[in-house]
Design an enzyme around this catalytic site. Structure first.
Site, PDB file in Angstrom:
ATOM      1  N   GLU A  33     -34.194-111.319  40.308  1.00 54.27           N
ATOM      2  CA  GLU A  33     -34.616-111.158  39.181  1.00 54.27           C
ATOM      3  C   GLU A  33     -34.044-112.376  38.243  1.00 54.27           C
ATOM      4  O   GLU A  33     -34.682-112.846  37.424  1.00 54.27           O
ATOM      5  CB  GLU A  33     -34.154-109.775  38.485  1.00 54.27           C
ATOM      6  CG  GLU A  33     -34.681-108.652  38.873  1.00 54.27           C
ATOM      7  CD  GLU A  33     -34.716-108.350  40.560  1.00 54.27           C
ATOM      8  OE1 GLU A  33     -35.267-107.753  40.885  1.00 54.27           O
ATOM      9  OE2 GLU A  33     -33.554-108.594  40.958  1.00 54.27           O
ATOM     10  N   HIS A  81     -34.360 -96.259  39.195  1.00 54.89           N
ATOM     11  CA  HIS A  81     -35.842 -96.334  39.233  1.00 54.89           C
ATOM     12  C   HIS A  81     -36.229 -95.624  37.657  1.00 54.89           C
ATOM     13  O   HIS A  81     -37.500 -95.664  37.542  1.00 54.89           O
ATOM     14  CB  HIS A  81     -36.661 -95.963  40.303  1.00 54.89           C
ATOM     15  CG  HIS A  81     -36.274 -96.840  41.546  1.00 54.89           C
ATOM     16  ND1 HIS A  81     -35.382 -96.415  42.239  1.00 54.89           N
ATOM     17  CD2 HIS A  81     -37.092 -97.750  41.880  1.00 54.89           C
ATOM     18  CE1 HIS A  81     -35.363 -97.200  43.547  1.00 54.89           C
ATOM     19  NE2 HIS A  81     -36.063 -98.134  43.266  1.00 54.89           N
TER      20      HIS A  81
END
Length: 348
Positions: free
Chosen positions: A70, A139
């Site tokens: 990321e 998540h």
């Protein structure tokens, strides 16, 4: 609602994923500098298929998969933006965005200022956020409060397919970095009834009417989705639909304001609504402490104090790590919102 139509008024029913895909398709066709990148966004079309078909249409140089890094994804996007491109990186889940914080805070948010306007970072970071898939702690997080605290970054959260497409187009065309959080709980359409349990017919939901061509929904403009006189409800994303369902059942003449954009914030619409109703309730899925609701509460208190007829109420997620099995108890739902409504309307 503040929109700008330019290409076509032809509409079709889309869910939010389809609307987001359409937005990227439209801007990529108009601007060869728009680049889509991220983990599995190419051949696979993204974990939620939001980028499905784009690589086949625009090629591997404009829609490409990245390594699982990321920090690297956002770092490369910042460089692309400085070079003159308009990258649209996808972070697969908002929970994964933390390794990229340094690039977002130290580079993207500051590039315009530290270069005296010579360079900008016109990047739009798309990411699914919030609960709804039993993803638990890794998540399902709602970290929007982090980004609203960062000067130089805009934060946008749609609640409908129409807004998702118009806001995403506006975000991609903006010359500053935008965090575009997509509420995955409503990716495929709203839930049934009270929204206190997973619906079994997500894929069957008709979605909403969305123009097929180019249009924009202006960043920084809230949408009054329900007008009322007794109470102002401030919310965004999934919670817009939750509040609509609860208010309808409660039979209260509440005004529901969908913020759509947290930064920039449409404080004028908020102020006008609260001064009209004299009461304010704030609902969001993120944790309570230091959540964006705290900022909203402070702003309403500062600007509307002498118009308030009751204390401001906040209904939020709990200050705990996100639970797997207790996800639906964690969400602000009909019970907790209903209790807050009774409290704030007690002496009305």
């Amino acid at each position: 609602m503040s929109d700008s139509m330019t290409d076509t008024n032809d509409t079709s029913r889309m869910n939010m994923i389809q609307a987001i895909n359409s937005a990227m398709d439209v801007v990529m066709a108009r601007d060869p500098g728009v680049i889509v990148m991220g983990e599995d966004v190419g051949f696979f079309g993204g974990v939620f298929r939001a980028t499905a078909g784009l690589q086949a249409k625009y090629g591997k140089t404009r829609v490409f998969d990245t390594p699982i890094t990321e920090c690297g994804i956002i770092g490369v996007a910042v460089g692309m933006g400085a070079y003159g491109l308009r990258p649209v990186p996808e972070i697969q889940f908002a929970d994964y965005i933390y390794p990229a914080l340094d690039q977002l805070v130290s580079e993207a948010a500051r590039l315009r200022y530290r270069s005296g306007g010579e360079f900008t970072a016109p990047i739009t970071v798309r990411s699914p956020f919030g609960g709804g898939i039993f993803g638990g702690q890794t998540h399902s997080q709602s970290p929007e409060g982090l980004f609203t605290h960062m000067s130089g970054i805009k934060t946008v959260i749609p609640s409908t397919p129409y807004d998702a497409k118009g806001l995403l187009i506006a975000a991609i065309e903006d010359n500053d970095p935008v965090i575009f959080f997509e509420p995955k709980r409503i990716y495929n359409g709203p839930f049934n009834g009270y929204w206190d349990k997973p619906a079994e017919n997500w894929s069957k939901h008709p979605g909403g009417e969305v123009p097929g061509g180019y249009y924009r929904v202006e960043l920084g403009k809230a949408n009054v989705v329900r007008e009322g006189e007794a109470l102002t409800v401030l919310c965004y994303g999934t919670m817009v639909h939750v509040c609509q369902a609860v208010i309808a059942e409660a039979g209260i003449d509440a005004e529901i304001v969908d913020l759509r954009s947290l930064v920039p914030l449409d404080i004028e619409t908020i102020e006008a609504s609260v001064k009209k109703t004299g009461r304010c309730m704030i609902v969001h899925e993120a944790t309570r402490t230091s959540g964006f609701g705290a900022e909203l509460s402070a702003l309403v208190q500062e600007r509307c104090f002498y118009h308030l007829e009751a204390p401001i109420e906040r209904v939020t997620g709990y200050d705990t790590p996100y639970p797997h099995s207790l996800e639906w108890a964690y969400f602000p739902g009909p019970v907790r919102i209903g209790e807050a409504l009774k409290k704030i309307m007690k002496d009305a």
